[in-house]
Design an enzyme around this catalytic site. Structure first.
Site, short mmCIF file in Angstrom:
data_model
loop_
_atom_site.label_atom_id
_atom_site.label_comp_id
_atom_site.label_asym_id
_atom_site.label_seq_id
_atom_site.Cartn_x
_atom_site.Cartn_y
_atom_site.Cartn_z
N SER A 66 0.79 -1.23 0.00
CA SER A 66 0.00 0.00 0.00
C SER A 66 0.82 1.28 0.00
O SER A 66 0.25 2.37 -0.09
CB SER A 66 -0.95 0.01 1.20
OG SER A 66 -2.03 -0.87 0.99
N GLU A 164 -4.68 -7.78 -5.26
CA GLU A 164 -3.72 -8.74 -5.78
C GLU A 164 -2.29 -8.21 -5.73
O GLU A 164 -1.33 -8.99 -5.65
CB GLU A 164 -4.07 -9.11 -7.23
CG GLU A 164 -5.33 -9.96 -7.37
CD GLU A 164 -6.61 -9.13 -7.30
OE1 GLU A 164 -6.50 -7.89 -7.25
OE2 GLU A 164 -7.70 -9.73 -7.28
N LYS A 230 3.28 6.55 5.14
CA LYS A 230 2.32 5.61 4.55
C LYS A 230 2.91 4.22 4.67
O LYS A 230 4.06 4.01 4.32
CB LYS A 230 2.04 5.94 3.08
CG LYS A 230 1.06 4.97 2.43
CD LYS A 230 -0.35 5.21 2.93
CE LYS A 230 -1.29 4.05 2.59
NZ LYS A 230 -1.18 2.93 3.56
N THR A 231 2.11 3.31 5.15
CA THR A 231 2.58 1.94 5.35
C THR A 231 2.01 1.00 4.29
O THR A 231 1.11 1.34 3.53
CB THR A 231 2.17 1.43 6.73
OG1 THR A 231 0.73 1.42 6.82
CG2 THR A 231 2.73 2.31 7.83
N GLY A 232 2.56 -0.20 4.27
CA GLY A 232 2.06 -1.25 3.40
C GLY A 232 2.25 -2.59 4.07
O GLY A 232 3.17 -2.76 4.88
#
Length: 286
Positions: A66, A164, A230-232
């Site tokens: 993300s 996905e 911002k993380t993912g």
């Protein structure tokens, strides 16, 4: 001879440290790799000059997850600056447009959301459906990759949609970046003329308002420090964060940290990223 030796020592003392000569952060990263049984990629970059201060596996590929949403909203803002988009434009969508983890967009099926609201949801809450709706406005994954090429990023690529793109298969180059490329792209979006000053401020504010990054670098941030991030995350052993940090409530450096191929739990991944962040901050304060 003794005089010559002293002169050499004095000369060496005046030479700048090498790019990778930040022992404490690098020692923490090596420890994290050992404890995670995975790979860590990291870069610390000066926001003003673009100079690399610390790096580890900075040119290796890692899943974006993300964190791509910051670049996505940068592309949206570039279209706003060009007169091709408006943050106030309302986008309507249907139930079938919703994907897993859409905490904001799922509440607005009846009334829709503006482009600006979708960007806020995508960055501050990591709303996946909001990201897909925005991705459609820039030409899908191929369109976002084309935008990256236009601004000089020849490495970062987006190939799939949410969710996905979070697959993070070992050795898969799809939907990946490198820490160095992501940091350079983020710096371009926030400091160059790729975006107007107004759009730069808006993109940064969305990152400041991030509400899902608490367990990572924010958990070790000293009082009075600035952070925008911002993380993912992926269920398959990956985690990441892109952030701007600085003392005195001022953004001074870009920090990008990615993890991949680790069997560790999400809580353990969060803890390791927080530990790397703490080491960077401690070294910074010396």
């Amino acid at each position: 001879m003794r005089y010559i030796r002293l002169c050499i020592i004095s000369l060496l003392a005046t030479l700048p440290l090498a790019v990778h000569a930040s022992p404490q952060p690098l020692e923490q990263i090596k420890l994290s790799e050992s404890q995670l049984s995975g790979r860590v990629g990291m870069i610390e970059m000066d926001l003003a000059s673009g100079r690399t201060l610390t790096a580890w596996r900075a040119d290796e590929r890692f899943p974006m997850m993300s964190t791509f949403k910051v670049v996505l909203c940068g592309a949206v803002l570039a279209r706003v600056d060009a007169g091709d988009e408006q943050l106030e434009r309302k986008i309507h969508y249907r139930q079938q447009d919703l994907v897993d983890y859409s905490p904001v967009s799922e509440k607005h099926l009846a009334d829709g959301m503006t482009v600006g609201e979708l960007c806020a949801a995508a960055i501050t809450m990591s709303d996946n459906s909001a990201a897909n709706l925005l991705l459609a406005t820039v030409g899908g994954p191929a369109g976002l990759t084309a935008f990256l090429r236009q601004i000089g990023d020849n490495v970062t690529r987006l190939d799939r949609w949410e969710t996905e793109l979070n697959e993070a298969l070992p050795g898969d180059a799809r939907d990946t970046t490198t820490p160095a490329s992501m940091a350079a792209t983020l710096r371009k979006l926030l400091t160059s003329q790729r975006l107007s000053a107004r759009s730069q401020r808006q993109l940064l504010q969305w990152m400041v308002d991030d509400r899902v990054a608490g367990p990572l670098i924010r958990s070790v941030l000293p009082a009075g420090w600035f952070i925008a991030d911002k993380t993912g995350a992926s269920k398959r052993g990956a985690r990441g964060i892109v952030a701007l940090l600085g003392p005195n409530n001022k953004a001074e450096r870009i920090v990008v940290i990615y993890l991949r191929d680790t069997p560790a739990s999400m809580a353990e991944r969060n803890q390791q990223i927080a530990g790397i962040g703490a080491a960077l901050i401690e070294h910074w304060q010396r």
